[in-house]
Write a protein that holds these residues in place. Structure first.
Motif, PDB file in Angstrom:
ATOM      1  N   LYS A 108       0.839  -1.187   0.000  1.00  0.00           N
ATOM      2  CA  LYS A 108       0.000   0.000   0.000  1.00  0.00           C
ATOM      3  C   LYS A 108       0.878   1.243   0.000  1.00  0.00           C
ATOM      4  CE  LYS A 108      -4.028  -1.942   2.414  1.00  0.00           C
ATOM      5  NZ  LYS A 108      -4.945  -1.783   3.574  1.00  0.00           N
ATOM      6  N   PHE A 109       0.783   2.007  -1.059  1.00  0.00           N
ATOM      7  CA  PHE A 109       1.491   3.286  -1.148  1.00  0.00           C
ATOM      8  C   PHE A 109       0.453   4.400  -1.233  1.00  0.00           C
ATOM      9  CE2 PHE A 109       4.523   0.396  -3.475  1.00  0.00           C
ATOM     10  CZ  PHE A 109       5.466   0.337  -2.449  1.00  0.00           C
ATOM     11  N   PHE A 110       0.719   5.511  -0.559  1.00  0.00           N
ATOM     12  CA  PHE A 110      -0.198   6.641  -0.631  1.00  0.00           C
ATOM     13  C   PHE A 110       0.575   7.896  -1.009  1.00  0.00           C
ATOM     14  CE2 PHE A 110      -2.593  10.237   1.166  1.00  0.00           C
ATOM     15  CZ  PHE A 110      -3.788  10.065   0.477  1.00  0.00           C
ATOM     16  N   LEU A 124      -2.550   0.633  -4.397  1.00  0.00           N
ATOM     17  CA  LEU A 124      -2.372  -0.772  -4.028  1.00  0.00           C
ATOM     18  C   LEU A 124      -1.573  -1.435  -5.134  1.00  0.00           C
ATOM     19  CD1 LEU A 124      -5.954  -1.611  -2.717  1.00  0.00           C
ATOM     20  CD2 LEU A 124      -3.912  -1.112  -1.362  1.00  0.00           C
ATOM     21  N   THR A 125      -0.463  -2.044  -4.775  1.00  0.00           N
ATOM     22  CA  THR A 125       0.477  -2.520  -5.790  1.00  0.00           C
ATOM     23  C   THR A 125       0.893  -3.951  -5.508  1.00  0.00           C
ATOM     24  OG1 THR A 125       1.320  -0.267  -6.082  1.00  0.00           O
ATOM     25  CG2 THR A 125       2.700  -2.076  -6.885  1.00  0.00           C
ATOM     26  N   VAL A 157       5.462   4.786  -7.416  1.00  0.00           N
ATOM     27  CA  VAL A 157       5.687   3.419  -6.928  1.00  0.00           C
ATOM     28  C   VAL A 157       7.154   3.033  -7.064  1.00  0.00           C
ATOM     29  CG1 VAL A 157       5.194   0.986  -7.396  1.00  0.00           C
ATOM     30  CG2 VAL A 157       3.321   2.634  -7.286  1.00  0.00           C
ATOM     31  N   LEU A 158       7.771   3.362  -8.197  1.00  0.00           N
ATOM     32  CA  LEU A 158       9.189   3.051  -8.380  1.00  0.00           C
ATOM     33  C   LEU A 158      10.046   3.791  -7.353  1.00  0.00           C
ATOM     34  CD1 LEU A 158       9.507   3.052 -12.285  1.00  0.00           C
ATOM     35  CD2 LEU A 158       9.444   1.075 -10.759  1.00  0.00           C
ATOM     36  N   ASN A 159       9.680   5.036  -7.068  1.00  0.00           N
ATOM     37  CA  ASN A 159      10.432   5.797  -6.055  1.00  0.00           C
ATOM     38  C   ASN A 159      10.328   5.150  -4.678  1.00  0.00           C
ATOM     39  OD1 ASN A 159      11.172   7.671  -7.982  1.00  0.00           O
ATOM     40  ND2 ASN A 159       9.564   9.137  -7.439  1.00  0.00           N
ATOM     41  N   PRO A 215       0.810  -1.873 -10.353  1.00  0.00           N
ATOM     42  CA  PRO A 215      -0.001  -0.953  -9.551  1.00  0.00           C
ATOM     43  C   PRO A 215      -1.452  -0.931 -10.019  1.00  0.00           C
ATOM     44  CG  PRO A 215       1.302   0.279 -11.133  1.00  0.00           C
ATOM     45  CD  PRO A 215       1.694  -1.166 -11.287  1.00  0.00           C
ATOM     46  N   ASN A 216      -2.350  -0.625  -9.093  1.00  0.00           N
ATOM     47  CA  ASN A 216      -3.743  -0.383  -9.436  1.00  0.00           C
ATOM     48  C   ASN A 216      -3.944   1.129  -9.554  1.00  0.00           C
ATOM     49  OD1 ASN A 216      -5.450  -3.030  -9.210  1.00  0.00           O
ATOM     50  ND2 ASN A 216      -4.015  -3.105  -7.509  1.00  0.00           N
TER      51      ASN A 216
END
Length: 565
Positions: free
Chosen positions: A226-228, A237-238, A318-320, A282-283
């Motif tokens: 979970k990334f925000f 959500l990935t 996401v990559l970061n 990722p979504n």
């Protein structure tokens, strides 16, 4: 009447117009009507002609020709008269919700207005014309046998329905033009592929190459993170598929299309991971299945303008975050090579992949293509969605869409023609593979993949054509929790073979251009494509196709092929 029946029974109308409608129809929010059309009217050579819906219904069900229908039978050859019967009851199956409430969006109403030029009320309406047509289409689509011309006539909420003969001939001609040009373009690609294949002298060894459709032997662990992104208020959500290897794994990102999610490409993610790639899926929260289902009636667009910049920024964020995890997290520390990244995307995800690879949004091209006088003539439905990018408010982020970590990109059924245009797409310098489908009515292959391929400046480029494929053929089954509605087999095609092709094409492409394993290059050839091409879903690959070669194959002047038509 002769010409009218001819056009209604043409394969163009059946496979292009009804197919587009069936893909885009919702199934809720429309009242049922007790009134139904009883007669169909048209004008021909100064005479007003009509026939009862009941007569057509009896003929469709039984083949019986009564006296009323016999009057018109004399104008049609027997074969075409039989085609009329088939056309009346040939179904296009429609799921209960495909793109919820689409016809209440501006794009949906645009489509209704185009169809309203052909199908109109004969009597005074008690409701707006577009509502009547919307109601008839939705109710016809929800019938057990699916959307048919006969169901459309049955459900039209007036006693009489008028078919504008002149406009129907115009539209039929436009659709026929698209079909003919697409077939010609596919023939050009196939011919060029055959020439490239014949130039390879030693092809015997190709059939002896290991089958890349088989899963590799490397086990992998799936994580859902979970990334925000607080700056953009995006919850990402990935899914991450991490192979159990001792060295750092090159990373592949998969970007799903509109109305789907990370589960739709699990088949490809697990395949790549089994061969040693770390796969990140990722979504995208504003264009996944849940968001599209939630489009509110007469209020929202299926896609917001900002989505054209948010999607690439989702991947970059996401990559970061994974770079941070790669430095300190116990599960991922030192296991990801985030400086060598490949991107795979389908449809809107295909656009995302190309934007990350360096494609620039071309506002000049959009302003030119999105003028009302041009849109009113187009049947390239993808242009309507691409025009949404003109509404982007904060253009300061557009220069940051490219990600230098991306070393190669695969775009399947991408939308490209107006959002990038020639000057936008030739900014891409990394290796690219475009994949198109011959029966794609959403992002037509000629305008969205074949012509844009000729614009690519990179010398390391590939065009793969799925002959017999549709816009949905490469999309895998979703997880039950996503509550996506399955499409009918007619709209999907040979999905098993398409998934096989995605596995076979993606693995050597990313091995070659992301993992730098040159031994996989023989798989990326027209000759190899011929060895694995199937009858049910053909495969052709070319490495080179110029705009001049394409124009010559279409009998057109160079630089005159328009994405509008």
């Amino acid at each position: 009447m002769n010409s009218l029946l001819n056009k209604w029974t043409s394969s163009v109308s059946k496979h292009s117009l009804l197919l587009v409608l069936s893909i885009l129809l919702p199934t809720s929010g429309v009242n049922h009507h007790a009134i139904a059309a009883e007669r169909v009217y048209t004008s021909y050579s100064g005479l007003e002609l009509s026939i009862s819906v009941a007569t057509l219904e009896v003929y469709a069900k039984t083949g019986f020709v009564n006296e009323e229908l016999a009057i018109y039978q004399q104008y049609l050859p027997p074969k075409q008269f039989q085609e009329l019967r088939q056309m009346l009851h040939t179904p296009v199956k429609v799921s209960s919700v495909v793109l919820s409430q689409f016809l209440y969006t501006p794009q949906g109403e645009f489509l209704l207005r185009r169809l309203g030029e052909v199908i109109q009320s004969k009597t005074i309406e008690t409701e707006p014309e577009l509502n009547a047509l919307r109601s008839a289409l939705v109710l016809a689509a929800s019938e057990p046998e699916g959307l048919t011309l006969l169901n459309l006539l049955r459900k039209y909420p007036t006693n009489g329905i008028y078919i504008n003969l002149a406009q129907s001939l115009t539209i039929a001609g436009e659709l026929q033009k698209i079909v003919n040009k697409t077939h010609q373009a596919i023939a050009v690609v196939t011919k060029k592929s055959n020439l490239e294949a014949s130039s390879i002298h030693n092809t015997k060894g190709l059939s002896q190459l290991p089958d890349l459709a088989n899963h590799g032997k490397i086990p992998a662990q799936k994580y859902t993170l979970k990334f925000f992104d607080s700056a953009r208020h995006r919850l990402l959500l990935t899914d991450v598929y991490l192979p159990r290897i001792k060295k750092t794994a090159p990373v592949i990102v998969i970007s799903h299309g509109l109305g789907s999610d990370s589960s739709n490409f699990q088949y490809l993610a697990t395949h790549l991971a089994s061969h040693g790639f770390a796969v990140v899926v990722p979504n995208h929260p504003s264009s996944d299945a849940k968001q599209v289902r939630g489009v509110s009636q007469q209020a929202n667009e299926v896609i917001s303008p900002e989505e054209f910049q948010d999607r690439p920024l989702d991947v970059k964020y996401v990559l970061n975050q994974l770079e941070i995890s790669n430095q300190s997290d116990g599960e991922f520390k030192g296991k990801l090579n985030l400086q060598e990244v490949g991107v795979f995307g389908q449809s809107l995800g295909g656009y995302t992949a190309l934007a990350l690879a360096g494609g620039k949004i071309n506002f000049g091209q959009l302003q030119q293509d999105c003028k009302p006088e041009k849109l009113n003539k187009t049947w390239n439905m993808s242009v309507l969605f691409q025009c949404r990018a003109l509404g982007i408010k904060n253009k300061s982020l557009l220069d940051s869409l490219q990600d230098k970590r991306v070393k190669a990109a695969i775009a399947v059924n991408p939308i490209t023609s107006s959002i990038f245009g020639k000057s936008g797409i030739n900014q891409i310098k990394v290796p690219v593979m475009l994949i198109g489908s011959s029966e794609d009515t959403i992002a037509p292959a000629l305008y969205e993949q074949i012509l844009p391929f000729s614009w690519l400046a990179s010398s390391q480029k590939y065009l793969a054509m799925l002959v017999g494929g549709t816009h949905f053929t490469t999309i895998g089954n979703s997880h039950p929790s996503s509550k996506q509605v399955p499409l009918s087999p007619d709209l999907v095609g040979d999905a098993v073979q398409a998934h096989r092709y995605m596995n076979i094409l993606s693995l050597p492409f990313f091995q070659t251009y992301v993992a730098n394993n040159a031994e996989y290059a023989p798989y990326l050839s027209a000759a190899y494509a011929k060895t694995i091409s199937s009858h049910s879903l053909g495969l052709s690959i070319v490495k080179s196709l110029t705009s001049t070669e394409l124009a010559q194959g279409l009998g057109a002047e160079p630089n005159t092929i328009s994405p509008q038509y």
